[in-house]
Design a protein around this motif. Structure first.
Motif, PDB file in Angstrom:
ATOM      1  N   VAL A  43       0.803  -1.216   0.005  1.00  0.00           N
ATOM      2  CA  VAL A  43       0.012   0.119  -0.104  1.00  0.00           C
ATOM      3  C   VAL A  43       0.936   1.136   0.037  1.00  0.00           C
ATOM      4  O   VAL A  43       2.068   1.242   0.547  1.00  0.00           O
ATOM      5  N   GLU A  44       0.483   2.276  -0.682  1.00  0.00           N
ATOM      6  CA  GLU A  44       0.922   3.696  -0.659  1.00  0.00           C
ATOM      7  C   GLU A  44       1.559   4.197   0.542  1.00  0.00           C
ATOM      8  O   GLU A  44       2.730   4.634   1.034  1.00  0.00           O
ATOM      9  N   ASP A  45       0.385   4.153   1.579  1.00  0.00           N
ATOM     10  CA  ASP A  45       0.503   4.552   3.012  1.00  0.00           C
ATOM     11  C   ASP A  45       1.522   3.693   3.960  1.00  0.00           C
ATOM     12  O   ASP A  45       0.908   2.620   4.027  1.00  0.00           O
ATOM     13  N   LEU A  46       2.581   4.392   4.332  1.00  0.00           N
ATOM     14  CA  LEU A  46       3.489   3.471   5.085  1.00  0.00           C
ATOM     15  C   LEU A  46       2.855   3.185   6.457  1.00  0.00           C
ATOM     16  O   LEU A  46       3.265   1.902   6.791  1.00  0.00           O
ATOM     17  N   ALA A  47       1.869   3.593   6.895  1.00  0.00           N
ATOM     18  CA  ALA A  47       1.441   3.370   8.160  1.00  0.00           C
ATOM     19  C   ALA A  47       0.105   2.520   8.101  1.00  0.00           C
ATOM     20  O   ALA A  47      -0.449   1.730   9.006  1.00  0.00           O
ATOM     21  N   GLU A  48      -0.383   2.039   6.879  1.00  0.00           N
ATOM     22  CA  GLU A  48      -1.408   1.251   6.683  1.00  0.00           C
ATOM     23  C   GLU A  48      -1.049  -0.166   6.563  1.00  0.00           C
ATOM     24  O   GLU A  48      -0.085  -0.745   5.945  1.00  0.00           O
ATOM     25  N   ASN A  49      -1.679  -1.126   6.998  1.00  0.00           N
ATOM     26  CA  ASN A  49      -1.550  -2.473   7.042  1.00  0.00           C
ATOM     27  C   ASN A  49      -1.568  -3.183   5.769  1.00  0.00           C
ATOM     28  O   ASN A  49      -2.352  -2.556   4.995  1.00  0.00           O
ATOM     29  N   PRO A  50      -0.877  -4.258   5.273  1.00  0.00           N
ATOM     30  CA  PRO A  50       0.109  -4.829   6.162  1.00  0.00           C
ATOM     31  C   PRO A  50       1.229  -3.823   6.244  1.00  0.00           C
ATOM     32  O   PRO A  50       1.721  -3.250   5.066  1.00  0.00           O
ATOM     33  N   LEU A  51       1.967  -4.003   7.604  1.00  0.00           N
ATOM     34  CA  LEU A  51       3.189  -2.977   7.507  1.00  0.00           C
ATOM     35  C   LEU A  51       4.329  -3.765   7.086  1.00  0.00           C
ATOM     36  O   LEU A  51       5.366  -3.004   6.512  1.00  0.00           O
ATOM     37  N   LEU A  52       4.531  -4.907   7.004  1.00  0.00           N
ATOM     38  CA  LEU A  52       5.504  -5.783   6.366  1.00  0.00           C
ATOM     39  C   LEU A  52       5.571  -5.655   5.079  1.00  0.00           C
ATOM     40  O   LEU A  52       4.455  -5.858   4.284  1.00  0.00           O
ATOM     41  N   ARG A  53       6.702  -5.479   4.385  1.00  0.00           N
ATOM     42  CA  ARG A  53       6.621  -5.745   2.832  1.00  0.00           C
ATOM     43  C   ARG A  53       6.548  -7.097   2.588  1.00  0.00           C
ATOM     44  O   ARG A  53       6.732  -8.015   3.445  1.00  0.00           O
ATOM     45  N   ASP A  75      -3.391 -13.072  -5.834  1.00  0.00           N
ATOM     46  CA  ASP A  75      -4.014 -12.494  -4.961  1.00  0.00           C
ATOM     47  C   ASP A  75      -4.436 -13.625  -3.886  1.00  0.00           C
ATOM     48  O   ASP A  75      -5.317 -14.438  -4.224  1.00  0.00           O
ATOM     49  N   VAL A  76      -3.710 -13.630  -2.834  1.00  0.00           N
ATOM     50  CA  VAL A  76      -3.939 -14.666  -1.804  1.00  0.00           C
ATOM     51  C   VAL A  76      -4.278 -14.241  -0.343  1.00  0.00           C
ATOM     52  O   VAL A  76      -4.806 -15.177   0.506  1.00  0.00           O
ATOM     53  N   GLY A  77      -4.284 -12.874  -0.111  1.00  0.00           N
ATOM     54  CA  GLY A  77      -4.413 -12.490   1.251  1.00  0.00           C
ATOM     55  C   GLY A  77      -4.379 -11.033   1.403  1.00  0.00           C
ATOM     56  O   GLY A  77      -4.649 -10.312   0.306  1.00  0.00           O
ATOM     57  N   VAL A  78      -4.200 -10.456   2.422  1.00  0.00           N
ATOM     58  CA  VAL A  78      -4.549  -9.221   3.047  1.00  0.00           C
ATOM     59  C   VAL A  78      -3.667  -8.251   1.947  1.00  0.00           C
ATOM     60  O   VAL A  78      -3.949  -7.133   1.305  1.00  0.00           O
ATOM     61  N   GLY A  79      -2.218  -8.578   1.847  1.00  0.00           N
ATOM     62  CA  GLY A  79      -1.285  -7.611   1.291  1.00  0.00           C
ATOM     63  C   GLY A  79      -1.461  -7.786  -0.305  1.00  0.00           C
ATOM     64  O   GLY A  79      -1.590  -6.711  -0.887  1.00  0.00           O
ATOM     65  N   THR A  80      -1.557  -9.092  -0.669  1.00  0.00           N
ATOM     66  CA  THR A  80      -1.711  -9.198  -2.486  1.00  0.00           C
ATOM     67  C   THR A  80      -3.088  -8.411  -2.779  1.00  0.00           C
ATOM     68  O   THR A  80      -3.154  -7.751  -3.889  1.00  0.00           O
ATOM     69  N   ARG A  81      -4.055  -8.552  -1.694  1.00  0.00           N
ATOM     70  CA  ARG A  81      -5.257  -8.079  -2.366  1.00  0.00           C
ATOM     71  C   ARG A  81      -5.314  -6.470  -2.675  1.00  0.00           C
ATOM     72  O   ARG A  81      -5.879  -5.897  -3.408  1.00  0.00           O
ATOM     73  N   THR A 100      -4.032  -1.321  -6.544  1.00  0.00           N
ATOM     74  CA  THR A 100      -3.238  -0.167  -6.689  1.00  0.00           C
ATOM     75  C   THR A 100      -3.417   0.191  -8.003  1.00  0.00           C
ATOM     76  O   THR A 100      -3.739  -0.514  -8.941  1.00  0.00           O
ATOM     77  N   ARG A 101      -3.446   1.647  -8.468  1.00  0.00           N
ATOM     78  CA  ARG A 101      -3.606   2.232  -9.641  1.00  0.00           C
ATOM     79  C   ARG A 101      -2.312   2.837 -10.275  1.00  0.00           C
ATOM     80  O   ARG A 101      -1.741   3.212  -9.463  1.00  0.00           O
ATOM     81  N   PRO A 102      -2.121   2.984 -11.497  1.00  0.00           N
ATOM     82  CA  PRO A 102      -1.083   3.559 -12.074  1.00  0.00           C
ATOM     83  C   PRO A 102      -0.996   5.154 -11.405  1.00  0.00           C
ATOM     84  O   PRO A 102      -1.723   5.915 -11.300  1.00  0.00           O
TER      85      PRO A 102
END
Ligand SMILES: Cc1cc2nc3c(=O)[nH]c(=O)nc-3n(C[C@H](O)[C@H](O)[C@H](O)COP(=O)(O)OP(=O)(O)OC[C@H]3O[C@@H](n4cnc5c(N)ncnc54)[C@H](O)[C@@H]3O)c2cc1C
Ligand code: FES
Length: 279
Positions: free
Chosen positions: A43-53, A79-85, A90-92
């Motif tokens: 995600v773009e916002d560093l504070a948003e979950n998931p925190l880990l890359r 797409d298998v979970g929270v992060g990949t979803r 994300t958009r261009p």
């Protein structure tokens, strides 16, 4: 290894929950070797979950249409979970944190050229990701790749046309018979190994643990060197947290743990204790 904010250039739906994400990052693209990966914040916002890359293999180097020079990275995302979803939504134009390229990739050295003529590349599902750059590299070194690509059904065999465009032989299998042979991918692989008389051959595998174990066992039975690209849950990706270890045996047969992030993800299949599945 570079830590960059990269801009999403495009995201293309491929079917069966798979997407091809292209990010602009010429400096990182110039450094890539086949089998390496990046750690991407989803995600773009560093504070948003998931925190880990999350770790993603570099499928291909995206090149500038004008100059042909490396301009970015193509990543295959399932797409298998929270992060990949979140990542596939994300958009261009969005910016993502990207660390890499990192990890120990495939051994494709110029000196292999005289000793190896043929390479069997074996993929299960999203395990196709590291094999495209590998296939290109093998061709550059005068080694002929043959792709064995298996999935549950036709929709899982994404990006196969990229390999076909290289002009290499591709053998497809599906469990439901909807495309290629109705079989596990190791079945035609075993037939090809049996019918090939030469000795100068290598094997490379990436996919589910059971598939890679079967590929490894075939390599042992037939005395063929085999490299596999492993997956493990990653925390730091820097070798510190030990969250990604896999059980292996050293040259004296003693048990040791190697880190997939630093010692892999690509390893010689003979090192691995295939009876212990990583967490
Ligand atoms: C070196 C490496 C390269 C990878 N390359 C790719 C790639 O090219 N394309 C791709 O789609 N995926 C790849 N993966 C797997 C990818 O990193 C995970 O699918 C991702 O981290 C899941 O994040 P999530 O937040 O969506 O899932 P979570 O919500 O954290 O978990 C959802 C489910 O996915 C499983 N999972 C999470 N991480 C992994 C993992 N690392 N391996 C296997 N299962 C996992 C969990 O056990 C859980 O069942 C790679 C993993 C590694 C270690
Ligand atoms: S992910 Fe932390 S040591 Fe590998």
């Amino acid at each position: 290894m570079l830590d960059k904010k990269v801009k999403v250039k495009a995201i293309r739906e491929l079917g069966a929950d798979n997407y091809l994400l292209t990010v602009n990052t010429p400096e990182q693209a110039r450094l890539v070797r086949p089998g390496q990966f990046v750690m991407l914040k989803c995600v773009e916002d560093l504070a948003e979950n998931p925190l880990l890359r999350r770790p993603f293999t570099i499928f291909d180097i995206h090149r500038s249409s004008r100059s042909g020079k490396p301009a970015g990275l193509d990543l295959l995302i399932k797409d298998v979970g929270v992060g990949t979803r979140k990542l596939v939504q994300t958009r261009p134009g969005q910016l993502l944190d990207c660390l890499g390229p990192q990890g120990h990739g495939f051994q494709v050295a110029a000196e292999m050229r005289n000793r190896v003529q043929l390479a069997y590349l074996v993929a299960g599902g999203v395990g196709i990701a590291p094999l495209f750059l590998l296939a290109q590299s093998l061709l550059t070194h005068g080694i002929r790749p043959v792709l064995f690509y298996g999935g549950a059904s036709a929709a899982d065999l994404v990006l196969r046309e990229n390999f076909e465009r290289l002009g290499i032989e591709c053998v497809y299998t599906t469990e439901d018979g909807s495309f290629g042979e109705r079989a596990l991918v190791t079945q035609p692989l075993a037939q090809y190994i049996r019918s090939y008389r030469g000795k100068n051959i290598r094997m490379y595998g990436c996919g589910p643990w059971g598939m890679m174990k079967a590929v490894h066992l075939l390599s042992i039975e037939n005395d063929i060197q085999c490299e596999v690209s492993l997956e493990a849950r990653m925390g730091c990706s820097l070798g510190a947290c030990l969250g990604c270890v896999v059980q292996t045996r050293d040259s004296r047969g003693e048990e040791q743990y190697l880190r997939v992030c630093q010692d892999g993800p690509v390893m010689n299949s003979r090192l691995i204790n295939w009876n212990t599945v990583p967490l």
